[in-house]
Write a protein that holds these residues in place. Sequence first.
Motif, PDB file in Angstrom:
ATOM      1  N   GLN A 202       0.826  -1.206   0.000  1.00 17.59           N
ATOM      2  CA  GLN A 202       0.000   0.000   0.000  1.00 17.59           C
ATOM      3  C   GLN A 202       0.863   1.259   0.000  1.00 17.59           C
ATOM      4  OE1 GLN A 202      -3.378  -0.106  -0.251  1.00 17.59           O
ATOM      5  NE2 GLN A 202      -3.185  -2.341  -0.396  1.00 17.59           N
ATOM      6  N   ASP A 203       0.247   2.368  -0.422  1.00 15.54           N
ATOM      7  CA  ASP A 203       0.984   3.632  -0.544  1.00 15.54           C
ATOM      8  C   ASP A 203       1.477   4.155   0.803  1.00 15.54           C
ATOM      9  OD1 ASP A 203       0.635   3.629  -3.260  1.00 15.54           O
ATOM     10  OD2 ASP A 203      -1.180   4.871  -3.216  1.00 15.54           O
ATOM     11  N   TYR A 204       0.663   3.988   1.849  1.00 10.39           N
ATOM     12  CA  TYR A 204       1.070   4.553   3.145  1.00 10.39           C
ATOM     13  C   TYR A 204       2.289   3.823   3.718  1.00 10.39           C
ATOM     14  CZ  TYR A 204      -1.390   0.683   5.469  1.00 10.39           C
ATOM     15  OH  TYR A 204      -1.803  -0.549   5.900  1.00 10.39           O
ATOM     16  N   ILE A 205       2.484   2.571   3.342  1.00 12.24           N
ATOM     17  CA  ILE A 205       3.679   1.846   3.795  1.00 12.24           C
ATOM     18  C   ILE A 205       4.914   2.401   3.076  1.00 12.24           C
ATOM     19  CG2 ILE A 205       4.820  -0.393   3.870  1.00 12.24           C
ATOM     20  CD1 ILE A 205       2.548  -0.193   5.831  1.00 12.24           C
ATOM     21  N   THR A 207       5.164   5.391   1.938  1.00 10.95           N
ATOM     22  CA  THR A 207       5.376   6.733   2.479  1.00 10.95           C
ATOM     23  C   THR A 207       6.122   6.675   3.800  1.00 10.95           C
ATOM     24  OG1 THR A 207       3.321   7.498   1.436  1.00 10.95           O
ATOM     25  CG2 THR A 207       4.212   8.849   3.213  1.00 10.95           C
ATOM     26  N   ALA A 208       5.727   5.721   4.661  1.00 10.40           N
ATOM     27  CA  ALA A 208       6.405   5.582   5.955  1.00 10.40           C
ATOM     28  C   ALA A 208       7.877   5.231   5.765  1.00 10.40           C
ATOM     29  CB  ALA A 208       5.697   4.521   6.800  1.00 10.40           C
ATOM     30  N   LYS A 209       8.158   4.356   4.800  1.00  9.32           N
ATOM     31  CA  LYS A 209       9.558   4.003   4.529  1.00  9.32           C
ATOM     32  C   LYS A 209      10.323   5.203   3.972  1.00  9.32           C
ATOM     33  CE  LYS A 209       8.781  -0.924   3.629  1.00  9.32           C
ATOM     34  NZ  LYS A 209       8.822  -2.012   2.621  1.00  9.32           N
ATOM     35  N   ALA A 210       9.651   5.993   3.126  1.00  8.34           N
ATOM     36  CA  ALA A 210      10.312   7.158   2.537  1.00  8.34           C
ATOM     37  C   ALA A 210      10.638   8.214   3.583  1.00  8.34           C
ATOM     38  CB  ALA A 210       9.420   7.757   1.452  1.00  8.34           C
ATOM     39  N   LYS A 211       9.853   8.271   4.639  1.00  4.21           N
ATOM     40  CA  LYS A 211      10.095   9.233   5.720  1.00  4.21           C
ATOM     41  C   LYS A 211      11.228   8.782   6.638  1.00  4.21           C
ATOM     42  CE  LYS A 211       5.489  11.306   6.059  1.00  4.21           C
ATOM     43  NZ  LYS A 211       4.296  11.499   6.929  1.00  4.21           N
ATOM     44  N   GLY A 212      11.719   7.597   6.431  1.00  8.58           N
ATOM     45  CA  GLY A 212      12.822   7.107   7.236  1.00  8.58           C
ATOM     46  C   GLY A 212      12.408   6.348   8.468  1.00  8.58           C
ATOM     47  N   LYS A 216      11.331  -2.109  11.261  1.00  6.82           N
ATOM     48  CA  LYS A 216      10.611  -2.886  12.260  1.00  6.82           C
ATOM     49  C   LYS A 216       9.323  -2.196  12.671  1.00  6.82           C
ATOM     50  CE  LYS A 216      11.544  -5.387  16.564  1.00  6.82           C
ATOM     51  NZ  LYS A 216      12.543  -5.624  17.629  1.00  6.82           N
ATOM     52  N   ASN A 217       9.371  -0.878  12.839  1.00  4.29           N
ATOM     53  CA  ASN A 217       8.175  -0.120  13.196  1.00  4.29           C
ATOM     54  C   ASN A 217       7.158  -0.120  12.059  1.00  4.29           C
ATOM     55  OD1 ASN A 217       9.155   0.517  15.739  1.00  4.29           O
ATOM     56  ND2 ASN A 217      10.086   2.438  15.065  1.00  4.29           N
ATOM     57  N   VAL A 218       7.660  -0.042  10.825  1.00  4.81           N
ATOM     58  CA  VAL A 218       6.755  -0.070   9.675  1.00  4.81           C
ATOM     59  C   VAL A 218       5.964  -1.377   9.649  1.00  4.81           C
ATOM     60  CG1 VAL A 218       6.657  -0.163   7.151  1.00  4.81           C
ATOM     61  CG2 VAL A 218       8.124   1.500   8.287  1.00  4.81           C
ATOM     62  N   ILE A 219       6.649  -2.481   9.902  1.00  3.42           N
ATOM     63  CA  ILE A 219       6.009  -3.787   9.827  1.00  3.42           C
ATOM     64  C   ILE A 219       5.042  -3.999  10.996  1.00  3.42           C
ATOM     65  CG2 ILE A 219       6.399  -6.284   9.918  1.00  3.42           C
ATOM     66  CD1 ILE A 219       7.113  -4.977   7.253  1.00  3.42           C
ATOM     67  N   TYR A 220       5.501  -3.759  12.219  1.00  2.00           N
ATOM     68  CA  TYR A 220       4.711  -4.135  13.390  1.00  2.00           C
ATOM     69  C   TYR A 220       3.711  -3.064  13.835  1.00  2.00           C
ATOM     70  CZ  TYR A 220       7.732  -8.182  13.864  1.00  2.00           C
ATOM     71  OH  TYR A 220       8.391  -9.363  13.630  1.00  2.00           O
ATOM     72  N   LYS A 221       3.987  -1.777  13.546  1.00  3.78           N
ATOM     73  CA  LYS A 221       3.081  -0.724  14.000  1.00  3.78           C
ATOM     74  C   LYS A 221       2.128  -0.246  12.902  1.00  3.78           C
ATOM     75  CE  LYS A 221       5.892   1.161  17.761  1.00  3.78           C
ATOM     76  NZ  LYS A 221       6.513   2.381  18.346  1.00  3.78           N
ATOM     77  N   HIS A 222       2.536  -0.386  11.653  1.00  4.41           N
ATOM     78  CA  HIS A 222       1.703   0.102  10.556  1.00  4.41           C
ATOM     79  C   HIS A 222       1.067  -1.054   9.779  1.00  4.41           C
ATOM     80  CE1 HIS A 222       2.979   4.332  10.957  1.00  4.41           C
ATOM     81  NE2 HIS A 222       4.172   3.832  11.258  1.00  4.41           N
ATOM     82  N   ALA A 223       1.894  -1.971   9.305  1.00  8.42           N
ATOM     83  CA  ALA A 223       1.374  -3.023   8.425  1.00  8.42           C
ATOM     84  C   ALA A 223       0.590  -4.089   9.181  1.00  8.42           C
ATOM     85  CB  ALA A 223       2.532  -3.665   7.660  1.00  8.42           C
ATOM     86  N   LEU A 224       1.145  -4.575  10.287  1.00  3.43           N
ATOM     87  CA  LEU A 224       0.532  -5.711  10.970  1.00  3.43           C
ATOM     88  C   LEU A 224      -0.870  -5.396  11.467  1.00  3.43           C
ATOM     89  CD1 LEU A 224       0.712  -8.568  12.043  1.00  3.43           C
ATOM     90  CD2 LEU A 224       1.835  -7.686  14.096  1.00  3.43           C
ATOM     91  N   LYS A 225      -1.060  -4.203  12.032  1.00  3.27           N
ATOM     92  CA  LYS A 225      -2.374  -3.868  12.580  1.00  3.27           C
ATOM     93  C   LYS A 225      -3.441  -3.855  11.495  1.00  3.27           C
ATOM     94  CE  LYS A 225      -4.645  -0.679  15.738  1.00  3.27           C
ATOM     95  NZ  LYS A 225      -4.508   0.543  16.563  1.00  3.27           N
TER      96      LYS A 225
END
Length: 308
Positions: A202-205, A207-212, A216-225
């Motif tokens: 998804q685009d928001y993932i 975007t989160a990676k592009a923001k640095g 681990k936070n991207v996977i467990y706090k954004h994607a997993l939920k």
Amino acid sequence: MHKYVLKRLLMLIPVILGVSFLVFFIMSLAPGDTARTILGDNAPMEAIEALNEELGLNDPVLVRYVRYMGNLVQGDLGTSYKSGRPVFNEVMSRFPDTLKLAFWGMVFAIVLSIPIGIISATKQYSFMDSASMVFALLGVATPNFWLGLMLIIGFSLHLRWFPSGGSEGWRALVLPVITLGTGCMANITRTTRSSMLEVIRQDYIRTAKAKGVNSKNVIYKHALKNALIPVVTVIGLQFGSLLGGAVLTEAVFSWPGIGTYLVNSIKAQDTNAVLGCVIIFSICFSIVNLAVDILYAYIDPRIKSKYK
């Protein structure tokens, strides 16, 4: 939310009516004589006829079903033909053992399957991904009774690490939990992987990676939920199935739960006991599904707004 819960609870009524009638009708078609099963093969015919009349087994199927449902409305699941005790007491005395086995089997499945599914999705087409999918397919394809027997031969007969049956102590719980949780673990792993693969694109993932943001936070706090909705659905369905589907596992390991009681009741043509077990399983399965639907609201705020 309250209206939704009440509506789902009212839907239990047609479920119980349909399941109970189907089981009652099938049991009435089973070959053999219940009274002869109770009294033994050497019992005189007069005693068998008298017992059939006493139990109301000479009445038509619909008459017996209506009479049973009339007692059920009053909270009476009937009396066991075999033991002479109330079916409700018989089932409830065994329910904690079945619940314990299903709970720990599900815990075993969740603890292993979700991390494996996440790793498999984040490392798509890697060796870990291929190995986990092969393991998942084997878990789905392996019958519980065969796996249970293999575990008994390996860990009870040869290594003598765990007992082959019974429910005394935590050691007796290990092999049944592994047997019961393996199939569930395979299904949850596959669902977690497919759901995570959909979310991490998804685009928001991106975007989160592009923001640095840390991976681990991207996977467990954004994607997993956001990937949990289908996973929770599968977990709920699997847990409901474990409560009612642990029959073979309980039989293999001589586990004193409802499954063993159900098998023995079917052999004895104890209709009241069989119906009591099936009705309890139906209620438990419906309640688990209701709990999963309510849990959706706490996972996804959009669903909670729909309830409001």
